[in-house]
Motif scaffolding. Structure first.
Motif, PDB file in Angstrom:
ATOM      1  N   UNK A  39       8.968 -11.548 -10.946  1.00  0.00           N
ATOM      2  CA  UNK A  39       8.006 -11.279  -9.873  1.00  0.00           C
ATOM      3  C   UNK A  39       6.786 -10.530 -10.386  1.00  0.00           C
ATOM      4  N   UNK A  40       5.643 -10.836  -9.744  1.00  0.00           N
ATOM      5  CA  UNK A  40       4.433 -10.057  -9.975  1.00  0.00           C
ATOM      6  C   UNK A  40       4.327  -9.022  -8.854  1.00  0.00           C
ATOM      7  N   UNK A  41       4.063  -7.760  -9.236  1.00  0.00           N
ATOM      8  CA  UNK A  41       4.061  -6.644  -8.304  1.00  0.00           C
ATOM      9  C   UNK A  41       2.672  -6.026  -8.255  1.00  0.00           C
ATOM     10  N   UNK A  42       2.186  -5.756  -7.045  1.00  0.00           N
ATOM     11  CA  UNK A  42       0.943  -5.010  -6.851  1.00  0.00           C
ATOM     12  C   UNK A  42       1.232  -3.805  -5.961  1.00  0.00           C
ATOM     13  N   UNK A  43       0.909  -2.613  -6.472  1.00  0.00           N
ATOM     14  CA  UNK A  43       1.064  -1.385  -5.693  1.00  0.00           C
ATOM     15  C   UNK A  43      -0.286  -0.694  -5.651  1.00  0.00           C
ATOM     16  N   UNK A  44      -0.872  -0.658  -4.458  1.00  0.00           N
ATOM     17  CA  UNK A  44      -2.169  -0.017  -4.266  1.00  0.00           C
ATOM     18  C   UNK A  44      -1.921   1.440  -3.893  1.00  0.00           C
ATOM     19  N   UNK A  45      -2.117   2.340  -4.855  1.00  0.00           N
ATOM     20  CA  UNK A  45      -1.881   3.769  -4.655  1.00  0.00           C
ATOM     21  C   UNK A  45      -3.169   4.430  -4.194  1.00  0.00           C
ATOM     22  N   UNK A  46      -3.116   5.075  -3.040  1.00  0.00           N
ATOM     23  CA  UNK A  46      -4.266   5.777  -2.466  1.00  0.00           C
ATOM     24  C   UNK A  46      -3.903   7.242  -2.292  1.00  0.00           C
ATOM     25  N   UNK A  93       0.853  -1.183   0.000  1.00  0.00           N
ATOM     26  CA  UNK A  93       0.000   0.000   0.000  1.00  0.00           C
ATOM     27  C   UNK A  93       0.891   1.235   0.000  1.00  0.00           C
ATOM     28  N   UNK A  94       0.637   2.155  -0.914  1.00  0.00           N
ATOM     29  CA  UNK A  94       1.356   3.429  -0.965  1.00  0.00           C
ATOM     30  C   UNK A  94       0.320   4.552  -0.900  1.00  0.00           C
ATOM     31  N   UNK A  95       0.357   5.291   0.191  1.00  0.00           N
ATOM     32  CA  UNK A  95      -0.615   6.351   0.427  1.00  0.00           C
ATOM     33  C   UNK A  95       0.059   7.708   0.290  1.00  0.00           C
ATOM     34  N   UNK A  97     -12.684   1.444  -8.957  1.00  0.00           N
ATOM     35  CA  UNK A  97     -13.986   1.759  -8.355  1.00  0.00           C
ATOM     36  C   UNK A  97     -14.058   3.204  -7.897  1.00  0.00           C
ATOM     37  N   UNK A  98     -12.923   3.734  -7.396  1.00  0.00           N
ATOM     38  CA  UNK A  98     -12.920   5.070  -6.808  1.00  0.00           C
ATOM     39  C   UNK A  98     -11.937   5.980  -7.539  1.00  0.00           C
ATOM     40  N   UNK A  99     -12.197   7.284  -7.488  1.00  0.00           N
ATOM     41  CA  UNK A  99     -11.344   8.259  -8.171  1.00  0.00           C
ATOM     42  C   UNK A  99     -10.023   8.483  -7.441  1.00  0.00           C
ATOM     43  N   UNK A 100      -9.918   8.053  -6.187  1.00  0.00           N
ATOM     44  CA  UNK A 100      -8.754   8.358  -5.367  1.00  0.00           C
ATOM     45  C   UNK A 100      -7.803   7.170  -5.196  1.00  0.00           C
ATOM     46  N   UNK A 101      -7.950   6.138  -6.001  1.00  0.00           N
ATOM     47  CA  UNK A 101      -7.032   5.007  -5.878  1.00  0.00           C
ATOM     48  C   UNK A 101      -6.788   4.362  -7.243  1.00  0.00           C
ATOM     49  N   UNK A 102      -5.650   3.685  -7.328  1.00  0.00           N
ATOM     50  CA  UNK A 102      -5.303   2.942  -8.529  1.00  0.00           C
ATOM     51  C   UNK A 102      -4.364   1.816  -8.121  1.00  0.00           C
ATOM     52  N   UNK A 103      -4.573   0.635  -8.681  1.00  0.00           N
ATOM     53  CA  UNK A 103      -3.726  -0.511  -8.385  1.00  0.00           C
ATOM     54  C   UNK A 103      -2.863  -0.817  -9.607  1.00  0.00           C
ATOM     55  N   UNK A 104      -1.559  -0.555  -9.480  1.00  0.00           N
ATOM     56  CA  UNK A 104      -0.612  -1.021 -10.495  1.00  0.00           C
ATOM     57  C   UNK A 104      -0.348  -2.495 -10.233  1.00  0.00           C
ATOM     58  N   UNK A 110      -0.811   7.578 -17.927  1.00  0.00           N
ATOM     59  CA  UNK A 110      -1.894   8.325 -18.562  1.00  0.00           C
ATOM     60  C   UNK A 110      -3.149   8.375 -17.704  1.00  0.00           C
ATOM     61  N   UNK A 111      -3.045   7.921 -16.465  1.00  0.00           N
ATOM     62  CA  UNK A 111      -4.212   7.947 -15.575  1.00  0.00           C
ATOM     63  C   UNK A 111      -4.035   9.052 -14.524  1.00  0.00           C
ATOM     64  N   UNK A 112      -5.150   9.544 -14.005  1.00  0.00           N
ATOM     65  CA  UNK A 112      -5.155  10.567 -12.966  1.00  0.00           C
ATOM     66  C   UNK A 112      -5.819  10.012 -11.717  1.00  0.00           C
ATOM     67  N   UNK A 113      -5.133  10.116 -10.595  1.00  0.00           N
ATOM     68  CA  UNK A 113      -5.681   9.682  -9.312  1.00  0.00           C
ATOM     69  C   UNK A 113      -5.905  10.947  -8.477  1.00  0.00           C
ATOM     70  N   UNK A 114      -7.153  11.339  -8.374  1.00  0.00           N
ATOM     71  CA  UNK A 114      -7.509  12.584  -7.680  1.00  0.00           C
ATOM     72  C   UNK A 114      -7.450  12.381  -6.157  1.00  0.00           C
TER      73      UNK A 114
END
Length: 693
Positions: free
Chosen positions: A154-161, A86-88, A250-257, A231-235
């Motif tokens: 490796x498979x990487x998941x970064x949940x940007x909030x 998780x990266x906030x 689902x939400x404008x304030x998060x993105x999962x790479x 090219x994506x915007x996370x408000x």
């Protein structure tokens, strides 16, 4: 004093817990340390954020404090992620070492930063405190985000909030997708005067200060979907009204790479296992950072970056040659922390000049992992691997580094250094043994560059300084040359019992993989192209541009069919600045460099094969031969300006999609010196251009 061995006096036990935290906090800051070194996580949560923790003149030469790491693990099944974090994005007041024209100061700055933790909340690796689960433990201290350490495959998941509270960091324009404004004071009238945006327009102007995304700089992965997609915007979560969410979110304030680091050829392509990789991911020193067009410079200046280490066969071979190298490795993120991008005014006016220039507000000093001039201690004869990430964003950080003895009576007391990689891509054995690269006792990095070196300490105890000098000089229009005050990055102290270690030779240095040999990866050559890094034609503020056009999201792009290769000549028309060229996804080889500011015998350098791979290179500044604003020298018409240029070649293989190329002086990128790149299927129509979504 060790960063893990701060002792509080016995009589401190009678002090109240809050007072103890304050004493320890002040002590840690004075030593250039994180509170994680001296407090348990439970105490960290209640630690005060007090301006007193930052002394007026932070002392140099304190032990280098490592940045905590996210380390990948063996997945529970082949489809599961090897690293999920998780990266906030948050806001805090940090106390940052600056110059401000008055000597060293420690100034409070409200900035954006990354807070990271494992998705399962397990303790971080290589942290000064083994119980630590969140980095940074104290948001008032400057520094990079946590280091990611993964392995090819490796498979990487970064949940940007995006948890920025817009009320805490109000933008100069409350509309995120409108140009910022800056107001100055007119002393002749006592009123305000507009400094920015002048005539600059969306999308290439400073804007979107609280909107973000994340770029994985140096990765060879898909640029679309949940890959290295800029090219994506996370408000921000508190944005009103609620904007639409990014695609597939689902939400404008998060993105999962969510992407997989490809294995070397002939491994299957992660996107389509029926196809084989043609190139692999170079294991090496890479990095991540914010990349929202319009606010990249500001967010990087705030400190929104961190190291992204990818390990592979190259690391395994080095470890075999030098056992224990991984254990003593140093990862160092070079930053300058500031809170605003300022508009420079003319020397004789309150108005900005033409071209309009910007600068990092606060005159920030060069920091290493958030510390000012830290110390690394080695034993005599010891060899360590040092990884450097230049996570700065302005020209004043284009520097050449070399060691010098700290004692002026013994300037030759220096370690031996050997460069082993550039921009996270290993050197060929021929270049490792090349006096211009591997055996050179100095190295140069521009904003965006990374470099790996092996450092062998002298055989006797002593101290030396890793000094730097500006390659091109300070930028014009009033930006202070802050890096030239006490011009050294860190101290090397050699102490203890000597050890016997040997540097690799050209004969046993890890060989270059076949997929990094140009002729081993077949492609279809296409005609050469030239890109001119100049100004916007007819633009009132002379915005930074490529081929005379600022990025507009409609016409400014390069297209390449998958499976092709090309040569690019990159020309710099600016005499006032370098332009560090960077392209996402696909690295390139450097073939020729022309620097008109060098003596004639060294102006044109034709590189030797095997060429060095890079993903970022400084295009040398032009030489205007001393002409004034009217194009004259000593009252006479001056000669034509001589442009600097670089010739590179690159292959567009493995991944189709949309990404960008741009100048890595990031206010240049934000204001228009960027183009979209589309790699497409030649059997189908070229896709329409994308804009931020």
């Amino acid at each position: 004093m060790s960063e893990n061995a701060i002792i509080i006096a016995d009589d401190d036990a009678a002090v109240t817990p809050s007072r103890r935290r304050f004493v320890v906090s002040a002590l840690a800051a004075a030593l250039g340390l994180s509170l994680a070194d001296v407090l348990d996580p439970e105490e960290l949560e209640a630690a005060p954020q007090n301006p007193s923790v930052c002394p007026a003149t932070p002392p140099p030469f304190q032990p280098l404090v490592p940045v905590a790491e996210f380390v990948s693990h063996k997945a529970s099944n082949p489809a599961a992620p090897n690293l999920s974090v998780n990266m906030t994005v948050k806001a805090a007041t940090k106390y940052v070492t600056t110059i401000a024209g008055q000597g060293l100061q420690c100034n409070p700055m409200r900035v954006r930063y990354y807070e990271g933790n494992y998705a399962n909340k397990s303790p971080l690796k290589y942290s000064p405190n083994p119980k630590l689960v969140i980095w940074p433990p104290n948001p008032t201290l400057p520094g990079p985000g946590p280091t990611f350490r993964v392995r090819v495959g490796d498979r990487i998941q970064v949940h940007l909030l995006n948890a920025i509270d817009p009320a805490l960091l109000p933008a100069t324009n409350p509309v995120e997708m409108a140009c910022d404004s800056q107001i100055g004071n007119d002393p002749s009238t006592g009123g305000n005067i507009a400094l920015y945006p002048q005539a600059e327009t969306m999308p290439s102007c400073l804007h979107g200060a609280n909107t973000t995304n994340m770029h994985f700089h140096g990765t060879h992965v898909t640029p679309d979907g949940t890959g290295d997609n800029v090219m994506i915007d996370v408000y921000p979560k508190g944005h009103v009204p609620a904007p639409p969410p990014p695609p597939h979110q689902k939400y404008w304030y998060e993105f999962v790479n969510d992407f997989r680091i490809p294995l070397p050829p002939p491994a299957p392509n992660p996107l389509d296992p029926s196809k084989k990789m043609l190139m692999g991911q170079a294991p090496g020193t890479h990095w991540y950072h914010a990349h929202k067009h319009g606010s990249v410079a500001l967010q990087l200046l705030n400190g929104m970056s961190g190291a992204f280490i990818i390990e592979g066969e190259f690391d395994d071979r080095l470890e075999h040659l030098i056992p224990g190298l991984r254990e003593t490795e140093k990862v160092m993120v070079i930053q300058q922390i500031g809170d605003q991008i300022k508009i420079q005014t003319k020397a004789d006016s309150v108005l900005p000049g033409v071209p309009l220039n910007t600068c990092a507000g606060g005159d920030p000093r060069t920091l290493v992992n958030g510390q000012l001039q830290p110390t690394i201690t080695m034993r005599p004869g010891e060899i360590q691997r040092w990884r450097f990430v230049n996570a700065t964003m302005q020209q004043v950080s284009y520097l050449t580094y070399s060691f010098a003895g700290k004692d002026s009576s013994n300037p030759g007391y220096v370690p031996v250094i050997r460069q082993i990689a550039y921009d996270g891509i290993q050197l060929a054995p021929e270049r490792y043994n090349d006096p211009s690269f591997g055996t050179s006792q100095q190295f140069t990095v521009a904003p965006g560059n990374r470099i790996d070196i092996l450092v062998q300490a002298p055989a006797t105890p002593g101290d030396s300084l890793l000094s730097f000098k500006s390659v091109h000089g300070p930028p014009p229009a009033g930006c202070q040359p802050t890096t030239m005050t006490a011009p050294y990055l860190l101290q090397l102290s050699v102490r203890g019992t000597a050890v016997q270690m040997a540097l690799p030779t050209a004969a046993n240095f890890p060989p270059l993989p076949d997929w990094l040999k140009w002729d081993s990866v077949p492609t279809t050559p296409t005609p050469p192209r030239t890109l001119a890094f100049n100004w916007a034609a007819g633009d009132k503020t002379n915005r930074p541009a490529i081929d005379g056009k600022v990025f507009d999201g409609a016409t400014t792009r390069q297209t390449f069919a998958i499976g092709t290769s090309t040569e690019l000549t990159l020309e710099n028309y600016w005499a006032s600045s370098i332009h560090p060229f960077h392209i996402h996804v696909n690295p390139f080889q450097v073939m020729e460099v022309f620097d008109p500011n060098n003596p004639p015998e060294t102006q044109h350098i034709v590189m030797q094969e095997p060429y060095i791979w890079r993903d970022t290179i400084a295009i040398p500044a032009a030489n205007d031969h001393g002409k004034d604003a009217n194009g004259q020298v000593n009252g006479q018409p001056g000669p034509p300006t001589t442009n600097g240029w670089v010739k590179i070649r690159s292959k567009f293989v493995d991944f189709m999609g949309t990404f960008v190329l741009h100048c890595h002086i990031l206010d240049h990128e934000d204001r228009g010196m960027m183009q979209e790149v589309t790699v497409y299927d030649p059997t189908k129509p070229i896709p329409a251009m994308k804009m931020h979504q």
